[in-house]
Scaffold this motif. Structure first.
Motif: not given
Length: 166
Positions: A105-107, A75-77, A101-102, A151-152, A49, A109
């Motif tokens: 569904r990775a989170e 992977a964002t909204d 969309n990913d 990412g976000p 990770e 950062t």
């Protein structure tokens, strides 16, 4: 215990005592190895990770964008982000195959993540020059395609003037 403490015990009692000591020692030994084995999996998971590496600063002039197959995942909204980036990458000559969309569904950062196999490292280097310094994740794929996972904190492609010409 002194050696003569067990002098009056029968042979069966001594054998039973010896068996219980051996059994207890084996159980403790097996517990030790079970804990060691479990910790090795936990440590391997933690390093996996935390080990995505950022890209190097070397240029990748051995490929052209037309030779790199790219999948763009959001992977964002933020709706439509993957489509917007895919359009920009197509405009720079990349062959965009999938926009979605990913699927994992990775989170994420940071800016994003580039997923590729060992065969796709050169393509990932080239894509990284266009999207910015994304984290890298090398997976088991054998194809040369590259997944761009947004990412976000991603806010757009790198300016064309900033991308080195080959």
């Amino acid at each position: 215990m002194a050696a003569d403490d067990h002098y009056g015990e029968s042979t069966e009692a001594r054998a039973r005592r010896r068996r219980s000591i051996i059994t207890f020692s084996l159980v403790i030994l097996m517990l030790f190895f079970a804990v060691w084995y479990a910790l090795s999996y936990i440590r391997a998971d933690e390093t996996r990770e935390t080990s995505p590496t950022t890209s190097s600063s070397t240029t990748s002039c051995d490929l052209t964008p037309e030779e790199v197959e790219v999948n763009v995942y959001n992977a964002t909204d933020r709706p439509g982000l993957a489509a917007q980036v895919a359009k920009g990458l197509r405009g720079r000559g990349f062959e965009v195959k999938t926009v979605a969309n990913d699927p994992k569904r990775a989170e994420l950062t940071g800016l994003g993540e580039l997923r590729h196999g060992t065969a796709g490292k050169a393509g990932a280097d080239l894509v990284d020059e266009h999207v910015g310094s994304f984290a890298r994740k090398v997976d088991e794929r054998t194809r040369t395609n590259v997944d761009v996972v947004l990412g976000p904190t991603f806010d757009g492609l790198v300016d064309k003037e900033s991308v080195p010409d080959c």
